[in-house]
Design a protein around this motif. Structure first.
Motif, PDB file in Angstrom:
ATOM      1  N   SER A  15       8.473   4.101  37.656  1.00  0.00           N
ATOM      2  CA  SER A  15       8.679   2.769  38.230  1.00  0.00           C
ATOM      3  C   SER A  15       8.823   2.845  39.742  1.00  0.00           C
ATOM      4  O   SER A  15       8.338   1.974  40.471  1.00  0.00           O
ATOM      5  CB  SER A  15       9.920   2.113  37.614  1.00  0.00           C
ATOM      6  N   GLN A  35      15.297   1.028  33.854  1.00  0.00           N
ATOM      7  CA  GLN A  35      14.670   1.929  32.882  1.00  0.00           C
ATOM      8  C   GLN A  35      15.687   2.918  32.326  1.00  0.00           C
ATOM      9  O   GLN A  35      16.595   3.368  33.032  1.00  0.00           O
ATOM     10  CB  GLN A  35      13.508   2.677  33.527  1.00  0.00           C
ATOM     11  N   GLU A  43      10.995   7.408  33.142  1.00  0.00           N
ATOM     12  CA  GLU A  43      10.605   5.998  33.250  1.00  0.00           C
ATOM     13  C   GLU A  43      11.022   5.433  34.597  1.00  0.00           C
ATOM     14  O   GLU A  43      10.273   4.660  35.220  1.00  0.00           O
ATOM     15  CB  GLU A  43      11.246   5.198  32.112  1.00  0.00           C
ATOM     16  N   ARG A  44      12.210   5.791  35.057  1.00  0.00           N
ATOM     17  CA  ARG A  44      12.657   5.309  36.370  1.00  0.00           C
ATOM     18  C   ARG A  44      11.763   5.873  37.470  1.00  0.00           C
ATOM     19  O   ARG A  44      11.408   5.173  38.420  1.00  0.00           O
ATOM     20  CB  ARG A  44      14.123   5.693  36.611  1.00  0.00           C
TER      21      ARG A  44
END
Length: 389
Positions: free
Chosen positions: A91, A82, A87-88
């Motif tokens: 996830s 990502q 976003e990471r």
């Protein structure tokens, strides 16, 4: 499946699927209550020896390992790929949820013996576990993916206690997920495992999980919930929580759903709802690992150590299973007595361990990378018959 003396069973997956691991002991509740008849409420159950009829045909090492190497998607590599830190982080939250697996009432994995190992590869992800302490039981896990630049380090000490109407296992220790290219470390804990006898028998993951990334300042607070009394589908295996920026305590996303079904996150500013985890896509119909190199299997390999017990459990030859299990347990006690007489302390092969009253147990891998394993998870096939990863 028996291969070169190793017994490999289907991984724990979503309920309702047929697999050789989905064994249920007969007259479960009656037998369990009989087994616990002389156990006092609040007692630590780590030394309780279960008859093979109450065992899954696999060790706890395998169960921990399966939660990392058995899935049907690239959910772990997605954490590293990502673009943004947010976003990471989301996830990583989804990956953490994916490590929870539905468990069956009335059966439990074997307690690993000291020095027992489990080594499995899935694609470029290599996973190694070792039982670094027996009393108390402590398991260390190290996994690396050189291609995706991901590293996982776990140190777990389960503490099960009997409370009359239920058994609650506190999983002490921390889980670390490192995204090496980004120099980010995510630290998280595990919910507690609760086995209820009354009023409705069942097994649940319950409690609070915190996921933190010090480098980005992001934090998730998740609450795993279950039924206390009457069954309620809305509560059963539900998860609620939030993702916040720790510096300001400002909530960014609200997390909601069921960890064995669908989990979503809602943007508190835009109101947009996104599915971050779909259990059916990730942990349904999981592949059973296979032996890729029989000569590379260590004598300490879990699937070899317990092979005779597992084989007889699968065949429901209870007398032979008990005899094989007793041999393993007696050998464990004999080695412990010899070490005590010699004044020797156990030194793990793959980890350096430490313990303090303040921070509990911790472990550090002796090697930077985990090598490829002799046991592998077959590639997932796409719907058209081709490989998808």
């Amino acid at each position: 499946m028996v291969t070169d003396g190793v017994v490999l069973t289907a991984p724990l997956s979503l309920e309702g699927e047929d697999s050789d691991a989905n064994y249920r002991a007969p007259n479960v509740l009656k037998r369990i209550l009989s087994l616990l008849n002389n156990v006092r409420p609040g007692s630590d159950l780590t030394r309780l020896q279960l008859p093979p009829m109450f065992n899954l045909p696999k060790s706890q090492l395998q169960c921990y390992g399966e939660s990392v190497y058995c899935n049907n998607s690239d959910i772990l590599s997605k954490c590293a790929k990502q673009e943004t830190s947010l976003e990471r982080f989301t996830s990583v939250v989804a990956w953490s949820i994916s490590t929870m697996r539905p468990l069956m009432f009335g059966v439990a994995p074997y307690n690993p013996v000291l020095g027992e190992t489990h080594h499995v590869s899935r694609g470029t992800l290599n996973v190694l576990l070792e039982q670094v302490s027996h009393h108390p039981p402590v398991t260390a896990l190290h996994a690396t993916d050189e291609k995706d630049k991901v590293e996982i380090i776990w140190c777990h000490r389960p503490v099960p206690k009997f409370y009359g109407t239920h058994i609650e296992t506190e999983v002490q220790g921390k889980r670390q997920l490192k995204i090496l290219d980004r120099n980010e470390t995510y630290i998280m804990n595990s919910p507690n495992l609760v086995i209820r006898f009354f009023p409705m028998p069942g097994v649940d993951w319950l409690g609070n999980v915190t996921i933190k990334c010090q480098e980005t300042g992001l934090e998730a607070e998740l609450n795993y919930r279950g039924n206390s009394f009457l069954p309620r589908p809305s509560v059963h295996r539900s998860i609620k929580g939030k993702i916040v920026m720790s510096s300001s305590s400002k909530t960014i996303y609200v997390v909601d759903g069921h960890w064995d079904r669908i989990v979503t996150m809602k943007d508190v500013f835009s109101g947009k709802v996104t599915v971050i985890y779909n259990a059916k896509e990730v942990i349904a119909g999981l592949k059973t690992p296979t032996v890729n190199d029989s000569k590379g299997i260590l004598q300490s390999e879990s699937t070899l150590v317990w092979a005779e017990v597992s084989k007889n459990i699968l065949q429901k030859c209870w007398a032979k299973a008990k005899e094989a299990k007793t041999c393993i347990e007696e050998r464990q006690r004999e080695l412990a007595r010899e070490a005590k007489l010699k004044g020797e302390s156990w030194i793990p092969k793959h980890f350096t361990i430490s313990h303090s009253k303040e921070s509990g147990w911790d472990c550090l891998p002796n090697q930077k990378l985990v090598c490829s394993a002799p046991i592998i998870v077959p590639p997932v096939e796409s719907h058209d018959g081709g490989e998808c990863n």
